[in-house]
Design a protein around this motif. Structure first.
Motif, PDB file in Angstrom:
ATOM      1  N   LEU A 129       0.708  -1.222   0.115  1.00 11.50           N
ATOM      2  CA  LEU A 129      -0.143  -0.120   0.226  1.00 11.50           C
ATOM      3  C   LEU A 129       0.963   1.252   0.020  1.00 11.50           C
ATOM      4  N   ARG A 132       2.331   1.766  -3.360  1.00  9.44           N
ATOM      5  CA  ARG A 132       1.185   2.063  -4.387  1.00  9.44           C
ATOM      6  C   ARG A 132       0.924   3.690  -4.115  1.00  9.44           C
ATOM      7  N   ARG A 134      -0.644   4.835  -1.177  1.00 12.53           N
ATOM      8  CA  ARG A 134      -1.797   4.975  -0.459  1.00 12.53           C
ATOM      9  C   ARG A 134      -1.309   4.837   1.088  1.00 12.53           C
ATOM     10  N   SER A 135      -0.383   5.651   1.515  1.00 19.03           N
ATOM     11  CA  SER A 135       0.067   5.583   2.838  1.00 19.03           C
ATOM     12  C   SER A 135      -0.885   5.790   3.974  1.00 19.03           C
ATOM     13  N   GLU A 137      -4.271   4.837   3.653  1.00 17.11           N
ATOM     14  CA  GLU A 137      -5.307   3.722   3.523  1.00 17.11           C
ATOM     15  C   GLU A 137      -5.277   2.787   4.478  1.00 17.11           C
TER      16      GLU A 137
END
Length: 166
Positions: A129, A132, A134-135, A137
């Protein structure tokens, strides 16, 4: 396999796996672990292992140790969830004792492999994550947590080799 191992495997297949699969699916879909299902999982595992201990006296001491460890880790997890809910959800904290009890019933190396496997798999998902972008998330940790006993069975030979007990 000796009978003391076969009985906990039966509990894993019959009492643990069905509610764990339901819980994992709910958590993936809704990001929550409902109390009703967590309670069912915990009760099914506890009752199944108590019956095992009644049938096989050699299981009593290891199951007692697994139960104490499950209680201590469970209380620590609930405390963490109360103090830092961004780190651990309350559903995950309430599910942990059943996972530890089931993993511990399979054996010490299985328990250690389960805990290491949960941490490793959770770290891998978190890293993916982050990579990607999306820290912030959140992700469903329940399925990873609930896979603990299976990760423990798979990883126990590696733990045994690392400890020199293989």
């Amino acid at each position: 396999m000796s009978p003391p191992v076969l009985l906990p495997l039966l509990v894993l297949a019959v009492a643990y796996a069905p509610p764990a699969v339901v819980l994992a699916r709910i958590d993936l879909r809704e990001h929550r672990l409902p109390n009703r299902w967590v309670g069912l999982l915990t009760a099914a595992v506890a009752i199944g292992l108590i019956l095992c201990a009644l049938v096989e006296p050699a299981l009593r001491a290891p199951l007692r140790s697994a139960a104490v460890l499950a209680l201590v880790l469970g209380l620590g997890a609930v405390l963490l969830a109360l103090l830092a809910p961004q780190l651990l959800g309350m559903g995950d904290a309430k599910t942990l004792p059943a996972v530890v009890l089931m993993s511990g019933a399979l054996g010490g190396e299985e328990l250690l492999a389960a805990l290491l496997g949960i941490a490793l798999l959770g770290g891998i998902v978190g890293s993916v994550l982050l990579l990607r972008g999306r820290s912030g998330e959140r992700f469903a940790y329940g399925p990873i947590l609930l896979s603990g006993p299976v990760l423990g069975l798979a990883g126990a030979p590696l733990v045994a080799a690392a400890l020199g007990t293989a």
